[in-house]
Scaffold this motif. Structure first.
Motif, short mmCIF file in Angstrom:
data_model
loop_
_atom_site.label_atom_id
_atom_site.label_comp_id
_atom_site.label_asym_id
_atom_site.label_seq_id
_atom_site.Cartn_x
_atom_site.Cartn_y
_atom_site.Cartn_z
N GLY A 1 -2.90 -0.52 14.50
CA GLY A 1 -3.63 -1.55 13.87
C GLY A 1 -4.45 -1.29 12.87
O GLY A 1 -5.30 -1.95 12.50
N TRP A 2 -4.95 -0.17 12.31
CA TRP A 2 -5.46 0.11 11.40
C TRP A 2 -4.60 -0.43 9.63
O TRP A 2 -3.54 -0.05 9.99
N LYS A 3 -5.11 -0.82 8.56
CA LYS A 3 -4.15 -1.18 7.30
C LYS A 3 -3.98 0.37 6.67
O LYS A 3 -5.06 1.34 7.45
N GLY A 4 -3.05 0.99 6.07
CA GLY A 4 -2.54 1.90 5.53
C GLY A 4 -1.96 1.73 4.37
O GLY A 4 -1.50 1.67 3.61
N CYS A 5 -2.34 3.32 3.38
CA CYS A 5 -2.39 3.48 2.13
C CYS A 5 -1.70 4.60 2.12
O CYS A 5 -2.11 5.83 2.16
N VAL A 6 -0.09 4.77 1.34
CA VAL A 6 -0.01 5.82 0.71
C VAL A 6 -0.67 6.50 -0.24
O VAL A 6 -0.04 5.71 -1.08
N PHE A 7 -1.03 7.55 -0.09
CA PHE A 7 -1.39 8.27 -1.31
C PHE A 7 -0.33 8.40 -2.13
O PHE A 7 0.19 9.53 -1.79
N GLU A 8 -0.30 8.33 -4.05
CA GLU A 8 1.27 8.58 -4.44
C GLU A 8 0.45 8.46 -5.91
O GLU A 8 0.77 8.24 -7.05
N GLY A 9 -1.40 8.53 -6.08
CA GLY A 9 -1.48 8.62 -7.18
C GLY A 9 -2.86 7.48 -7.49
O GLY A 9 -2.50 6.68 -6.73
N ASP B 1 -1.53 11.38 2.04
CA ASP B 1 -0.59 11.18 1.22
C ASP B 1 0.71 11.77 2.69
O ASP B 1 2.56 11.03 1.67
N SER B 2 0.71 11.62 3.39
CA SER B 2 1.66 11.53 4.74
C SER B 2 2.25 10.33 4.93
O SER B 2 1.82 9.22 5.90
N PRO B 3 3.67 9.25 4.69
CA PRO B 3 4.05 8.43 5.52
C PRO B 3 3.74 8.25 7.04
O PRO B 3 3.61 7.77 7.15
N SER B 4 4.77 9.72 7.42
CA SER B 4 4.35 9.39 8.80
C SER B 4 2.80 9.80 9.74
O SER B 4 2.73 8.70 10.60
N MET C 1 -6.12 16.96 2.63
CA MET C 1 -5.26 17.61 0.96
C MET C 1 -4.56 17.15 0.78
O MET C 1 -3.36 16.34 1.99
N SER C 2 -3.57 17.03 -0.84
CA SER C 2 -2.54 16.78 -1.55
C SER C 2 -2.91 14.73 -1.02
O SER C 2 -2.06 14.14 -1.98
N THR C 3 -4.67 14.93 -1.18
CA THR C 3 -4.34 13.17 -1.26
C THR C 3 -6.38 13.02 -1.66
O THR C 3 -6.37 12.99 -2.54
N LEU C 4 -7.06 13.76 -1.79
CA LEU C 4 -8.33 13.98 -2.58
C LEU C 4 -8.21 15.10 -2.84
O LEU C 4 -9.34 16.23 -3.81
N VAL C 5 -7.60 16.52 -2.59
CA VAL C 5 -7.71 18.10 -3.07
C VAL C 5 -6.64 18.79 -3.36
O VAL C 5 -5.80 18.39 -2.15
N TYR C 6 -6.30 19.62 -4.22
CA TYR C 6 -4.98 20.09 -4.25
C TYR C 6 -5.05 20.70 -3.05
O TYR C 6 -5.69 21.68 -3.09
N ASP C 7 -4.00 20.69 -3.30
CA ASP C 7 -3.37 21.74 -2.14
C ASP C 7 -2.70 23.39 -2.39
O ASP C 7 -1.44 23.39 -2.95
N MET D 1 0.93 -1.20 -0.06
CA MET D 1 0.06 0.05 -0.24
C MET D 1 0.53 0.91 -0.06
O MET D 1 0.83 1.78 0.98
N GLY D 2 1.12 1.53 -1.39
CA GLY D 2 2.22 2.69 -1.46
C GLY D 2 3.37 2.62 -0.30
O GLY D 2 4.18 1.30 -0.73
N HIS D 3 3.59 3.36 0.30
CA HIS D 3 5.05 3.10 1.60
C HIS D 3 4.79 2.04 1.86
O HIS D 3 5.79 0.88 2.28
N ILE D 4 2.87 1.96 2.72
CA ILE D 4 3.51 0.86 3.96
C ILE D 4 3.54 -0.22 3.18
O ILE D 4 3.97 -1.56 3.61
N SER D 5 2.43 -1.02 2.07
CA SER D 5 1.82 -1.89 1.98
C SER D 5 3.04 -2.51 1.06
O SER D 5 2.90 -3.62 1.02
N ARG D 6 4.28 -1.85 1.21
CA ARG D 6 5.03 -2.79 0.60
C ARG D 6 6.39 -3.32 1.14
O ARG D 6 6.88 -4.52 0.63
N SER D 7 5.43 -3.51 2.81
CA SER D 7 5.90 -4.40 3.66
C SER D 7 5.07 -4.87 4.34
O SER D 7 4.46 -5.42 3.39
#
Length: 224
Positions: free
Chosen positions: A201-209, A189-192, A38-44, A1-7
């Protein structure tokens, strides 16, 4: 999942079946998707249009002279818009703050392909919520883009008094949704911010498009 899903850990989390747990109550039949804005759904507009409005060549000119603590307080709802504009710069200079606010409202727009994605998820019946670090200007975004057609503005930092990646805000979300943390998919969009969600304990996706996100959601069992 982006930054996270690749682990490997995150892939295992996505493959885990939803089930009842003592923490957070019974799992829903399908995951709940929680979105950053911001920067995930909407342009910042902050990174390009704001420096341009201020006559600067890049945002790097702005960082050393703006009052970062004032902005954080504004996002937590501790100060109002007038106080933010007064304290925006460290030297407390006079400037056209109202003009900047108007400009921001004009520049908010969906990121490419995102509205079609969330519309599809909404039509499939996925429950979706917003978890955003943003001030009262969220209402301007809603007025212009009507995100509430697809998801609820459930958790905004200026209303909750907390910001990501504070662990308390993720716990608050899980408690209010009354579901196990593993039932929540978080997109940001923020990896942190995503790392903090995964740590809870959530699942996480870093938005990269959109294309990458579709693949990441599929790993979590969500077909767009």
């Amino acid at each position: 999942m982006g930054h996270i899903s690749r682990s490997k850990r995150a892939v295992r989390q996505c493959a885990s079946p939803l089930r009842a747990t003592k923490e957070g109550g019974k799992a829903p039949s399908r995951p709940i998707i929680v979105w950053d804005v911001m920067s995930t759904l909407v342009y910042d507009p902050f990174f390009v249009e704001v420096p341009k409005f201020l006559g600067m060549k890049s945002v790097n000119e702005l960082y050393p002279i703006k009052d970062g603590e004032a902005w954080l307080a504004f996002e937590r709802g501790e100060i109002c818009e007038g106080e933010l504009l007064r304290d925006f710069f460290l030297d407390r200079r006079e400037w056209d703050g109202k003009g900047m606010v108007q400009m921001l409202g004009e520049e908010y727009r969906w990121l490419p392909g995102v509205e079609d994605m969330v519309r599809s998820l909404s039509e499939q019946g996925y429950e979706m919520h917003i978890l955003s670090n943003y001030p009262v200007w969220w209402s301007t975004i809603e007025e212009k883009l009507r995100l509430s057609r697809y998801m609820q503005w459930s958790f905004v930092s200026c209303q909750e008094g907390m910001r990501k990646p504070d662990a308390r805000i993720y716990q608050l979300v899980a408690d209010r949704l009354a579901v196990p943390p593993s039932s929540i998919i978080f997109v940001d969009d923020s990896p942190s911010n995503v790392d903090a969600a995964v740590a809870m304990g959530w699942k996480g996706c870093v938005f990269e498009g959109v294309e990458r996100l579709q693949s990441d959601l599929l790993e979590c069992g969500v077909q767009v």
